[in-house]
Motif scaffolding. Sequence first.
Motif, PDB file in Angstrom:
ATOM      1  N   THR A  15       0.858  -1.184   0.000  1.00 20.73           N
ATOM      2  CA  THR A  15       0.000   0.000   0.000  1.00 20.73           C
ATOM      3  C   THR A  15       0.894   1.235   0.000  1.00 20.73           C
ATOM      4  O   THR A  15       2.085   1.159   0.326  1.00 20.73           O
ATOM      5  CB  THR A  15      -0.907   0.021   1.243  1.00 20.73           C
ATOM      6  N   ASP A  16       0.322   2.373  -0.356  1.00 25.34           N
ATOM      7  CA  ASP A  16       1.105   3.616  -0.400  1.00 25.34           C
ATOM      8  C   ASP A  16       1.711   3.944   0.965  1.00 25.34           C
ATOM      9  O   ASP A  16       2.862   4.373   1.059  1.00 25.34           O
ATOM     10  CB  ASP A  16       0.231   4.777  -0.874  1.00 25.34           C
ATOM     11  N   ARG A  17       0.939   3.724   2.032  1.00 23.44           N
ATOM     12  CA  ARG A  17       1.416   4.085   3.366  1.00 23.44           C
ATOM     13  C   ARG A  17       2.523   3.145   3.839  1.00 23.44           C
ATOM     14  O   ARG A  17       3.515   3.575   4.424  1.00 23.44           O
ATOM     15  CB  ARG A  17       0.253   4.096   4.356  1.00 23.44           C
ATOM     16  N   THR A  18       2.363   1.853   3.568  1.00 22.31           N
ATOM     17  CA  THR A  18       3.408   0.897   3.934  1.00 22.31           C
ATOM     18  C   THR A  18       4.686   1.180   3.155  1.00 22.31           C
ATOM     19  O   THR A  18       5.795   1.164   3.700  1.00 22.31           O
ATOM     20  CB  THR A  18       2.949  -0.544   3.651  1.00 22.31           C
ATOM     21  N   ALA A  19       4.533   1.464   1.860  1.00 18.33           N
ATOM     22  CA  ALA A  19       5.684   1.776   1.017  1.00 18.33           C
ATOM     23  C   ALA A  19       6.386   3.037   1.500  1.00 18.33           C
ATOM     24  O   ALA A  19       7.617   3.122   1.479  1.00 18.33           O
ATOM     25  CB  ALA A  19       5.240   1.936  -0.429  1.00 18.33           C
ATOM     26  N   LYS A  20       5.596   4.023   1.960  1.00 17.66           N
ATOM     27  CA  LYS A  20       6.175   5.274   2.453  1.00 17.66           C
ATOM     28  C   LYS A  20       7.033   5.028   3.689  1.00 17.66           C
ATOM     29  O   LYS A  20       8.151   5.555   3.795  1.00 17.66           O
ATOM     30  CB  LYS A  20       5.041   6.261   2.779  1.00 17.66           C
ATOM     31  N   VAL A  21       6.535   4.216   4.630  1.00 21.95           N
ATOM     32  CA  VAL A  21       7.295   3.909   5.844  1.00 21.95           C
ATOM     33  C   VAL A  21       8.567   3.141   5.495  1.00 21.95           C
ATOM     34  O   VAL A  21       9.653   3.450   6.001  1.00 21.95           O
ATOM     35  CB  VAL A  21       6.435   3.096   6.835  1.00 21.95           C
ATOM     36  N   CYS A  22       8.449   2.152   4.602  1.00 23.79           N
ATOM     37  CA  CYS A  22       9.622   1.364   4.188  1.00 23.79           C
ATOM     38  C   CYS A  22      10.680   2.254   3.549  1.00 23.79           C
ATOM     39  O   CYS A  22      11.878   2.112   3.816  1.00 23.79           O
ATOM     40  CB  CYS A  22       9.198   0.268   3.217  1.00 23.79           C
ATOM     41  N   LEU A  23      10.230   3.182   2.711  1.00 23.10           N
ATOM     42  CA  LEU A  23      11.162   4.085   2.041  1.00 23.10           C
ATOM     43  C   LEU A  23      11.859   4.990   3.046  1.00 23.10           C
ATOM     44  O   LEU A  23      13.076   5.209   2.974  1.00 23.10           O
ATOM     45  CB  LEU A  23      10.422   4.923   0.999  1.00 23.10           C
ATOM     46  N   THR A  24      11.104   5.515   4.009  1.00 25.22           N
ATOM     47  CA  THR A  24      11.683   6.402   5.017  1.00 25.22           C
ATOM     48  C   THR A  24      12.688   5.656   5.890  1.00 25.22           C
ATOM     49  O   THR A  24      13.779   6.165   6.178  1.00 25.22           O
ATOM     50  CB  THR A  24      10.578   7.008   5.898  1.00 25.22           C
ATOM     51  N   VAL A  25      12.337   4.438   6.317  1.00 28.64           N
ATOM     52  CA  VAL A  25      13.253   3.631   7.135  1.00 28.64           C
ATOM     53  C   VAL A  25      14.516   3.312   6.354  1.00 28.64           C
ATOM     54  O   VAL A  25      15.633   3.373   6.897  1.00 28.64           O
ATOM     55  CB  VAL A  25      12.554   2.340   7.605  1.00 28.64           C
ATOM     56  N   PHE A  26      14.364   2.973   5.064  1.00 29.76           N
ATOM     57  CA  PHE A  26      15.528   2.700   4.220  1.00 29.76           C
ATOM     58  C   PHE A  26      16.435   3.926   4.146  1.00 29.76           C
ATOM     59  O   PHE A  26      17.666   3.819   4.222  1.00 29.76           O
ATOM     60  CB  PHE A  26      15.078   2.290   2.817  1.00 29.76           C
ATOM     61  N   ARG A  27      15.821   5.113   3.989  1.00 28.34           N
ATOM     62  CA  ARG A  27      16.606   6.343   3.912  1.00 28.34           C
ATOM     63  C   ARG A  27      17.377   6.592   5.210  1.00 28.34           C
ATOM     64  O   ARG A  27      18.513   7.076   5.190  1.00 28.34           O
ATOM     65  CB  ARG A  27      15.681   7.529   3.630  1.00 28.34           C
ATOM     66  N   ILE A  28      16.755   6.270   6.349  1.00 30.68           N
ATOM     67  CA  ILE A  28      17.418   6.462   7.641  1.00 30.68           C
ATOM     68  C   ILE A  28      18.648   5.556   7.744  1.00 30.68           C
ATOM     69  O   ILE A  28      19.726   5.986   8.166  1.00 30.68           O
ATOM     70  CB  ILE A  28      16.435   6.188   8.799  1.00 30.68           C
ATOM     71  N   PHE A  29      18.496   4.292   7.356  1.00 33.44           N
ATOM     72  CA  PHE A  29      19.639   3.375   7.372  1.00 33.44           C
ATOM     73  C   PHE A  29      20.719   3.859   6.402  1.00 33.44           C
ATOM     74  O   PHE A  29      21.922   3.782   6.696  1.00 33.44           O
ATOM     75  CB  PHE A  29      19.193   1.953   7.004  1.00 33.44           C
ATOM     76  N   ALA A  30      20.292   4.345   5.239  1.00 31.97           N
ATOM     77  CA  ALA A  30      21.250   4.828   4.230  1.00 31.97           C
ATOM     78  C   ALA A  30      22.044   6.015   4.759  1.00 31.97           C
ATOM     79  O   ALA A  30      23.262   6.111   4.528  1.00 31.97           O
ATOM     80  CB  ALA A  30      20.505   5.214   2.947  1.00 31.97           C
TER      81      ALA A  30
END
Length: 208
Positions: A64-79
Amino acid sequence: MNIKKVSFLIIVILLIDQISKVYVKTHFVLGEDVAVFNWFKIYFIENSGMAWGTKLSDILPFMTDRTAKVCLTVFRIFAIFGIGYWLVNTIKKKESKTLVLALVFIFAGALGNILDSVFYGVLFDGSSSQVASFLPAEGYDSLLHGKVVDMLYLPIWKGYLPEWLPGIGGEYFTFFEPVFNIADVAISIGFCILIFFNKKAFPKREED
């Protein structure tokens, strides 16, 4: 370049980025624009996805858009932690100043956009039909669901492309179409340094 100079430069880039975003967010309605020159406008939009407005859910349709948004944000934090580690390690080893400078711009730019994604949903209310207020009683979304503020628009040339161009001939075209922000500029500068000054960033070490 030492840690103090690097930290100062990162803070300066972050301040310019965040001050410009907060100003636009609290003075413009979404979609409003002001012409600075014929080829440069301040045009307020919000980006909830990746670069060029792409969403992770477009690539991974099972999300879903919201799940994808959280995954993307978490990925950016790790990056950003990875980039930060690379930057600190490069400074400690006293490696190329060109590499350090490139990583500073990339780190500061990435961090600037992450702040939007993580916090802006709770720090501001909506902008679609009003000028947003800072620290409202209720934000426009929850933590990790903020939208990145973009405002720099450079429509340098607009017109119809020549008919002889294959596939796109005769279509109306704008250069430069994307709307971006200071953080995007910083990231782009960092990557340009790595590309155009690659030999200085990664000098070959003489073997014994």
